[in-house]
Scaffold this motif. Structure first.
Motif, PDB file in Angstrom:
ATOM      1  N   THR A 468       0.852  -1.191   0.000  1.00 56.75           N
ATOM      2  CA  THR A 468       0.000   0.000   0.000  1.00 56.75           C
ATOM      3  C   THR A 468       0.886   1.239   0.000  1.00 56.75           C
ATOM      4  OG1 THR A 468      -0.099   0.046   2.427  1.00 56.75           O
ATOM      5  CG2 THR A 468      -1.882  -1.111   1.271  1.00 56.75           C
ATOM      6  N   ILE A 469       0.306   2.361  -0.383  1.00 56.29           N
ATOM      7  CA  ILE A 469       1.049   3.622  -0.360  1.00 56.29           C
ATOM      8  C   ILE A 469       1.428   3.963   1.086  1.00 56.29           C
ATOM      9  CG2 ILE A 469       0.935   6.115  -0.801  1.00 56.29           C
ATOM     10  CD1 ILE A 469      -1.210   5.498  -2.925  1.00 56.29           C
ATOM     11  N   LYS A 470       2.654   4.375   1.256  1.00 59.71           N
ATOM     12  CA  LYS A 470       3.063   4.885   2.562  1.00 59.71           C
ATOM     13  C   LYS A 470       4.122   5.955   2.357  1.00 59.71           C
ATOM     14  CE  LYS A 470       6.412   1.123   3.304  1.00 59.71           C
ATOM     15  NZ  LYS A 470       6.861   0.038   4.213  1.00 59.71           N
ATOM     16  N   LYS A 471       4.125   6.927   3.265  1.00 61.34           N
ATOM     17  CA  LYS A 471       5.098   8.012   3.199  1.00 61.34           C
ATOM     18  C   LYS A 471       5.951   7.979   4.450  1.00 61.34           C
ATOM     19  CE  LYS A 471       5.566  12.954   2.206  1.00 61.34           C
ATOM     20  NZ  LYS A 471       4.865  14.209   1.853  1.00 61.34           N
ATOM     21  N   VAL A 472       7.254   7.821   4.257  1.00 67.56           N
ATOM     22  CA  VAL A 472       8.213   7.799   5.360  1.00 67.56           C
ATOM     23  C   VAL A 472       9.124   8.997   5.192  1.00 67.56           C
ATOM     24  CG1 VAL A 472       9.991   6.492   6.548  1.00 67.56           C
ATOM     25  CG2 VAL A 472       8.096   5.277   5.438  1.00 67.56           C
ATOM     26  N   ASP A 473       8.997   9.966   6.089  1.00 70.43           N
ATOM     27  CA  ASP A 473       9.689  11.246   5.942  1.00 70.43           C
ATOM     28  C   ASP A 473       9.279  11.848   4.595  1.00 70.43           C
ATOM     29  OD1 ASP A 473      10.897  10.959   8.429  1.00 70.43           O
ATOM     30  OD2 ASP A 473      12.534   9.768   7.580  1.00 70.43           O
ATOM     31  N   ASN A 474      10.234  12.021   3.688  1.00 67.69           N
ATOM     32  CA  ASN A 474       9.880  12.614   2.387  1.00 67.69           C
ATOM     33  C   ASN A 474      10.055  11.616   1.228  1.00 67.69           C
ATOM     34  OD1 ASN A 474      12.606  12.553   2.693  1.00 67.69           O
ATOM     35  ND2 ASN A 474      12.996  14.651   2.023  1.00 67.69           N
ATOM     36  N   ILE A 475       9.980  10.336   1.569  1.00 65.79           N
ATOM     37  CA  ILE A 475       9.999   9.284   0.546  1.00 65.79           C
ATOM     38  C   ILE A 475       8.625   8.615   0.513  1.00 65.79           C
ATOM     39  CG2 ILE A 475      11.030   7.106  -0.198  1.00 65.79           C
ATOM     40  CD1 ILE A 475      13.584   7.937   1.249  1.00 65.79           C
ATOM     41  N   ILE A 476       8.051   8.507  -0.696  1.00 63.41           N
ATOM     42  CA  ILE A 476       6.726   7.909  -0.845  1.00 63.41           C
ATOM     43  C   ILE A 476       6.869   6.577  -1.572  1.00 63.41           C
ATOM     44  CG2 ILE A 476       4.374   8.225  -1.708  1.00 63.41           C
ATOM     45  CD1 ILE A 476       4.936  11.237  -1.783  1.00 63.41           C
ATOM     46  N   PHE A 477       6.371   5.525  -0.946  1.00 63.33           N
ATOM     47  CA  PHE A 477       6.400   4.185  -1.518  1.00 63.33           C
ATOM     48  C   PHE A 477       5.035   3.910  -2.157  1.00 63.33           C
ATOM     49  CE2 PHE A 477       9.454   4.383   1.853  1.00 63.33           C
ATOM     50  CZ  PHE A 477      10.528   3.597   1.437  1.00 63.33           C
ATOM     51  N   VAL A 478       5.044   3.493  -3.427  1.00 60.15           N
ATOM     52  CA  VAL A 478       3.793   3.273  -4.149  1.00 60.15           C
ATOM     53  C   VAL A 478       3.820   1.891  -4.797  1.00 60.15           C
ATOM     54  CG1 VAL A 478       2.221   4.154  -5.928  1.00 60.15           C
ATOM     55  CG2 VAL A 478       3.740   5.744  -4.714  1.00 60.15           C
ATOM     56  N   PRO A 479       2.792   1.071  -4.568  1.00 58.84           N
ATOM     57  CA  PRO A 479       2.712  -0.227  -5.265  1.00 58.84           C
ATOM     58  C   PRO A 479       2.565  -0.010  -6.773  1.00 58.84           C
ATOM     59  CG  PRO A 479       1.158  -0.134  -3.427  1.00 58.84           C
ATOM     60  CD  PRO A 479       1.664   1.260  -3.634  1.00 58.84           C
ATOM     61  N   ILE A 480       3.197  -0.841  -7.561  1.00 61.88           N
ATOM     62  CA  ILE A 480       3.102  -0.687  -9.026  1.00 61.88           C
ATOM     63  C   ILE A 480       1.651  -0.806  -9.495  1.00 61.88           C
ATOM     64  CG2 ILE A 480       3.646  -3.140  -9.402  1.00 61.88           C
ATOM     65  CD1 ILE A 480       4.509  -0.149 -11.750  1.00 61.88           C
ATOM     66  N   LYS A 481       0.882  -1.672  -8.870  1.00 63.53           N
ATOM     67  CA  LYS A 481      -0.527  -1.821  -9.260  1.00 63.53           C
ATOM     68  C   LYS A 481      -1.274  -0.521  -9.030  1.00 63.53           C
ATOM     69  CE  LYS A 481      -4.692  -4.548  -8.253  1.00 63.53           C
ATOM     70  NZ  LYS A 481      -5.239  -5.708  -7.500  1.00 63.53           N
ATOM     71  N   THR A 482      -1.024   0.153  -7.926  1.00 65.48           N
ATOM     72  CA  THR A 482      -1.687   1.434  -7.650  1.00 65.48           C
ATOM     73  C   THR A 482      -1.223   2.495  -8.627  1.00 65.48           C
ATOM     74  OG1 THR A 482      -1.876   0.897  -5.296  1.00 65.48           O
ATOM     75  CG2 THR A 482      -2.085   3.207  -5.905  1.00 65.48           C
ATOM     76  N   PHE A 483       0.092   2.536  -8.888  1.00 66.17           N
ATOM     77  CA  PHE A 483       0.608   3.559  -9.804  1.00 66.17           C
ATOM     78  C   PHE A 483       0.036   3.386 -11.212  1.00 66.17           C
ATOM     79  CE2 PHE A 483       3.696   5.666 -12.580  1.00 66.17           C
ATOM     80  CZ  PHE A 483       3.793   6.893 -11.928  1.00 66.17           C
ATOM     81  N   SER A 484      -0.274   2.157 -11.601  1.00 61.65           N
ATOM     82  CA  SER A 484      -0.801   1.905 -12.946  1.00 61.65           C
ATOM     83  C   SER A 484      -2.212   2.475 -13.122  1.00 61.65           C
ATOM     84  CB  SER A 484      -0.803   0.409 -13.260  1.00 61.65           C
ATOM     85  OG  SER A 484      -1.704  -0.295 -12.422  1.00 61.65           O
ATOM     86  N   LEU A 485      -2.801   2.981 -12.049  1.00 61.72           N
ATOM     87  CA  LEU A 485      -4.126   3.613 -12.124  1.00 61.72           C
ATOM     88  C   LEU A 485      -4.043   5.090 -12.484  1.00 61.72           C
ATOM     89  CD1 LEU A 485      -5.330   1.980  -8.814  1.00 61.72           C
ATOM     90  CD2 LEU A 485      -6.479   1.586 -11.001  1.00 61.72           C
ATOM     91  N   ILE A 486      -2.845   5.647 -12.617  1.00 62.17           N
ATOM     92  CA  ILE A 486      -2.685   7.100 -12.777  1.00 62.17           C
ATOM     93  C   ILE A 486      -3.217   7.575 -14.129  1.00 62.17           C
ATOM     94  CG2 ILE A 486      -0.372   7.056 -13.850  1.00 62.17           C
ATOM     95  CD1 ILE A 486       0.315   9.403 -11.882  1.00 62.17           C
TER      96      ILE A 486
END
Length: 486
Positions: A468-486
């Protein structure tokens, strides 16, 4: 038009007028279920509505795109919309395929429309006194299609025309005609569009992902992602392998309902081959030898990392000149089969460095590799290249979309290769945003180093292991499946 063919043309046009309304249900449904509309359809019908309401400015619409992306379906959906929602008479709508016309004689769109008006409406372009809708499919079979469209819409303000064609028509715009047309490229589907067409599921997460990408705002995207994941778990007929199949075999409505992926791969490869050997050959007057070299070049590109091989090396591989390779690469890019990213550096340095090339979708790359056999790249590396290709293609389609703003996409040129990120994006005078794409677990070292070097406010890691999407400090982790919805 050859007088000897007039009877054949008359019968052809009569059949189009009579039969097209009767065949719509079959053409626009699968197993009795009517196809959903792409977002592109909604955009195009706004021009139709404006014309019907009396605005005659935007009447010459051109839809270029790769084979299989759904251009013919859009045209027939516009026909259906005119007939059944706007109550336009079938006599005022003409759908024709130039590929079919070409079987009677060499297609000349301008002559055909003049004949159509004279024979079926007893008028000329100048004397037409009612609104007509021309839906011209496969227009690239007429080498003068663009000037024909200009002349037709210039001579009558009562004509609304949509022209579709292989992505190769991008090579043949007449300069004067290009100023008159609305060019609306039809691209392979992102996963949002895939879900809409296949499952009638709609999500508006795209704008939130854009906000996340450029502004680092992840909160809304996190909320939408959670809802979407819950919805998909409960979505009727949704297959848990659907995204994986979309990733390697999808992006094209023409293969969306194929459950035999061997057939899907064959269709995708045939589309690529046809663009090169048929469409490109017609539009660019390429020799048979150059077309063969283009196919070989696609095969070699499919086996390599982006930017992993120079044009001189490619020329040696296919036994031709570097100049010929450069010409072929330029043509392949204009047909949208491939795209490139340039190095992030000053203008002088950028001119000296090579570009990195990607396929339009990972499914095209996968189809070519499946056709010819996979290279020595191991499975993990291959999956990583496919992921990088998907992210790059989504960024390029976003950049070229009609409803979005302009931004630039680069590749990292830092001297230490292991510390380079995959993509760098930059909008106008905004800060640089580094993007790292990963197959498997990813450390944050590369993205942190790139953020430090470019003084970036945030960085993005897109991975197939992030859940799942998560933000740690100023780094954002995005699942490829979620990003493919852009």
């Amino acid at each position: 038009m050859n007088p000897e063919n007039e009877d054949s043309f008359h019968d052809f046009l009569q059949n189009q007028i009579t039969d097209t309304p009767l065949s719509l249900n079959n053409d626009l449904s699968n197993r009795g279920v009517k196809f959903n509309h792409r977002d592109d359809f909604e955009e195009i019908t706004t021009f139709v509505d404006e014309f019907i309401d009396g605005n005659n400015v935007n009447r010459y619409i051109v839809l270029p795109g790769l084979r299989g992306v759904g251009k013919t379906t859009i045209l027939l959906q516009v026909y259906d919309y005119l007939l059944n929602q706007k109550n336009i008479s079938p006599e005022q709508i003409l759908y024709v395929s130039c590929e079919e016309i070409n079987k009677i004689e060499d297609c000349d769109i301008y002559d055909i429309i003049k004949y159509y008006l004279k024979t079926f409406h007893n008028c000329s372009l100048q004397t037409l006194n009612k609104k007509l809708f021309l839906l011209i499919d496969e227009s690239h079979f007429d080498k003068d299609w663009s000037i024909s469209g200009k002349l037709i819409t210039d001579k009558s303000k009562n004509i609304f025309a949509i022209f579709t064609g292989s992505s190769a028509i991008s090579l043949e715009y007449n300069a004067e005609a290009a100023r008159r047309m609305i060019r609306y490229p039809i691209t392979p589907l992102n996963y949002s569009q895939h879900l809409k067409l296949k499952y009638n599921y709609r999500t508006d997460i795209s704008n939130d992902l854009i906000d996340l990408l450029f502004n680092g705002n992840a909160d809304n995207a996190i909320i939408k992602e959670k809802q979407l994941n819950s919805d998909l778990l409960n979505l009727k007929c949704y297959d848990s392998m659907d995204w994986n199949n979309y990733f390697k075999f999808g992006g094209f409505p023409s293969v969306m309902h194929d459950t035999n992926y061997r057939n899907a791969i064959k269709k995708l490869y045939y589309s690529v081959e046809t663009v090169i050997t048929k469409d490109l050959g017609t539009m660019a007057n390429l020799t048979a030898n150059t077309q063969t070299n283009a196919l070989r070049l696609m095969k070699f590109l499919a086996e390599k990392y982006p930017g992993d091989i120079s044009q001189n090396a490619l020329a040696n591989k296919i036994k031709t000149s570097a100049g010929s390779v450069n010409t072929i690469m330029d043509l392949l890019e204009k047909t949208h089969l491939i795209f490139h990213t340039e190095p992030y550096s000053g203008a002088n340095a950028r001119a000296k460095k090579s570009w990195q090339y990607y396929f339009a979708t990972p499914s095209i790359m996968h189809a070519i590799n499946t056709k010819f056999g996979f290279s020595s790249i191991n499975l993990s590396e291959y999956e990583g290249i496919l992921l990088e290709t998907l992210v790059g293609s989504l960024l390029v389609n976003l950049k070229n979309s009609e409803q979005f703003f302009e931004f630039s996409i680069f590749y990292d040129t830092y001297k230490v290769k292991k510390q380079r990120v995959d993509f760098i994006i930059k909008k106008d005078f905004d800060d640089v945003i580094p993007i790292e794409v990963g197959h498997g677990e990813k450390s944050t070292n590369q993205i942190k180093d790139a953020m430090r070097r470019y003084k970036s406010p945030h960085g993005i890691i897109i991975s197939d292991t992030t859940k799942t999407i998560k933000k740690v400090d100023n780094i954002i982790f995005v699942p490829i499946k979620t990003f493919s919805l852009i």
